[in-house]
Design an enzyme around this catalytic site. Structure first.
Site, PDB file in Angstrom:
ATOM      1  N   GLY A 184       0.640  -1.076  -0.013  1.00  0.00           N
ATOM      2  CA  GLY A 184      -0.255  -0.041  -0.189  1.00  0.00           C
ATOM      3  C   GLY A 184       0.546   1.565  -0.428  1.00  0.00           C
ATOM      4  N   GLY A 185       1.962   1.229  -0.195  1.00  0.00           N
ATOM      5  CA  GLY A 185       2.854   2.282  -0.646  1.00  0.00           C
ATOM      6  C   GLY A 185       3.110   2.637   0.714  1.00  0.00           C
TER       7      GLY A 185
ATOM      8  N   SER B  13       5.545  -5.265  -2.426  1.00  0.00           N
ATOM      9  CA  SER B  13       5.210  -3.680  -2.353  1.00  0.00           C
ATOM     10  C   SER B  13       6.056  -2.177  -1.539  1.00  0.00           C
ATOM     11  CB  SER B  13       3.492  -3.323  -2.538  1.00  0.00           C
ATOM     12  OG  SER B  13       3.593  -2.330  -3.078  1.00  0.00           O
TER      13      SER B  13
END
Length: 531
Positions: A158-159, A243
């Site tokens: 989610g960054g 991510s």
């Protein structure tokens, strides 16, 4: 036909073409938005996983701050919402948790961080989350048994803006049980709460730009102090993430504050040329803060007012300021076209002394840390309008690079993550320290193929789609956590990546090692990329 009529007809034709182009752009934008909703935004919830966990005395453990009681779920000792630190105020490092007497039940998931803007999209629920969200979840096959199991600490995606360690995709029960490891997922402060640079606004806030990363250091300190009670080895801790979680791993690898708190690192799809390989520069960070405070009408002399601003106002001001700052500094969007700035760590010369990629080398703080790193064949490409024009050269080179894949996938070959990941591999190998192992995940799972997030169920063994591949991948990951070398019986030896060999493991139904397999393909798609 008169010149005037011909001109009108040409004008209509041009307008029609423009209309078609706009329609195509709208379809692509809608597809990106849908994909983000499915694969990114859904990670932000505080999921109950469809289970009710019942505390039992058999799962009682003494921790450094007090005694806790968890549940036993299908043979796995399970703990949720364990507080590892306490964030008493916004934008300042957390304190140690309060101690307690008696026994505290830890069977319910804890608070998550308020969710922020990502890719320019505002949060959906301004009431969700809490600044004091510093808690973790833990799964282990045994407790208080003197075991020396590898400890694997997962940082969610989610960054640095959204998501949580409570996501059902990160449930560690199967991985802990089947691979005899301790699995931990972490919640920490995100977005404006974790990375607003108030260092120019008083000594109290001098660490604010990276306070979300300090949270992770606090979590690792708790893990190291308590791992043995949960059957884990405090001297064998692996940090891993996907991510944005992979970006968090890379950030910790640059920081001396985290040195000695972990022993190995795994990065899944965690690098791009605007996040992961690099982080935010101080000048950009300080300008962003100025814009947010202007939007909130807070002067330097009244900086303490920011402690009481509503989350909705804070997030709305942040979303607007992120956009304006990105345009001013011409920061390219990570996925798609245009400009965008995402919340992330700040290269402050202290907590983050440098970017992970430096010169021809890698961050010196983690020179002795083995790294397993890779990306997925398609990642964002099929969703972000990054589809490559099909031509014979690219198709031909694709078939050489990926001998078992359908030629139709060539147009979706990812460069957004793959090239920066390859850059990190080259720099880490050139450093001459611990080994780096590279992979590309190519398995075509579901309708999204080998896209962003698609490898996670196989790493955590939370899938019935291809249990053989899940066995192999979780086996690779946990063997790396045990020994620093990824291996699996029946699969050829996974060699370290070097600039000379370019050794890379292709992770599919039948994994195989290849050498410099896609460098010519990448050069065709994106020539001139600087590694």
């Amino acid at each position: 036909m008169s010149v005037r009529n011909k001109g009108k007809r040409n004008k209509k034709r041009i307008l029609k073409i423009i209309g078609i182009m706009l329609l195509v752009l709208m379809v692509i934008t809608a597809a990106v938005a849908l994909f983000l909703w499915i694969t990114v935004y859904r990670t932000s919830g505080n999921f109950a996983h469809g289970k009710v966990f019942q505390a039992t005395d058999k799962a009682t453990v003494n921790t450094t701050y007090g005694t806790i009681r968890g549940a036993i779920d299908d043979g796995v000792y399970t703990y949720h919402g364990i507080e590892y630190a306490k964030a008493r105020e916004r934008f300042v490092p957390a304190d140690k948790p309060d101690t307690w007497s008696g026994v505290k039940d830890t069977v319910e998931y804890g608070e998550i961080s308020p969710q922020g803007a990502i890719f320019g999209r505002e949060p959906q629920d301004y009431s969700e989350g809490d600044n004091n969200c510093l808690n973790l979840n833990l799964w282990t096959p045994a407790i208080n048994d003197g075991g020396k199991r590898p400890v694997m600490v997962w940082f969610h995606g989610g960054g640095f803006s959204i998501g949580s360690g409570n996501d059902e995709d990160y449930d560690g029960a199967n991985l802990a049980r089947d691979e005899d490891v301790v699995v931990i997922t972490v919640n920490h402060r995100l977005n404006v709460y974790g990375f607003l640079d108030l260092s120019d606004y008083g000594d109290k806030y001098k660490y604010s730009a990276n306070v979300g990363m300090y949270d992770l250091v606090n979590a690792l300190e708790w893990v190291k102090s308590n791992a043995a009670s949960f059957g884990g080895d405090p001297n064998n801790i692996t940090i891993f993430g996907q991510s944005g979680g992979g970006g968090k791993v890379l950030a910790l690898m640059t920081s001396y504050y985290a040195k000695g708190l972990y022993n190995k690192a795994i990065v899944e799809s965690g690098a791009s040329d605007v996040q992961g390989a690099v982080f935010t520069e101080e000048e950009v960070s300080k300008y962003l803060t100025e814009r947010i405070l202007e939007e909130l009408n807070i002067k330097k002399s009244d900086i303490e007012d920011i402690q009481n601003v509503s989350n909705a106002d804070l997030q709305k001001a942040s979303t607007k300021a992120l956009e304006e700052t990105a345009i001013k500094y011409k920061i390219p969007v990570e996925v798609g076209s245009g400009y965008a700035l995402e919340w992330q760590p700040v290269v402050d010369g202290d907590f983050i002394p440098t970017n992970p990629v430096v010169g021809d080398s890698f961050a010196t703080a983690s020179k002795d840390i083995p790294l397993l790193i890779g990306s997925n064949l398609e990642e964002w490409a099929a969703y972000a309008g990054e589809t490559h024009l099909v031509n014979r050269k690219i198709n031909s080179e694709f078939k050489k690079a990926y001998i078992n894949e359908d030629e139709d996938i060539a147009k979706n070959t990812d460069i957004i993550v793959r090239q920066p990941t390859l850059k990190i591999m080259k720099h880490k190998a050139n450093q001459g320290g611990a080994n780096v192992y590279g992979y590309v995940f190519t398995y075509q799972s579901g309708i999204a193929g080998a896209s962003h997030n698609s490898e996670i169920p196989y790493v955590f063994r939370n899938t019935s789609d291809n249990t053989k591949l899940a066995n192999i991948m979780s086996g690779f990951w946990t063997s790396f956590a045990r020994t620093g070398v990824p291996s699996y019986k029946g699969v050829e030896k996974w060699e370290p990546y070097t600039a000379k060999t370019g050794a890379t493991m292709i992770l599919d139904e039948k994994p195989y090692l290849t050498y410099k397999h896609d460098e010519k393909l990448l050069d065709l798609i994106n020539p001139g990329y600087k590694y």
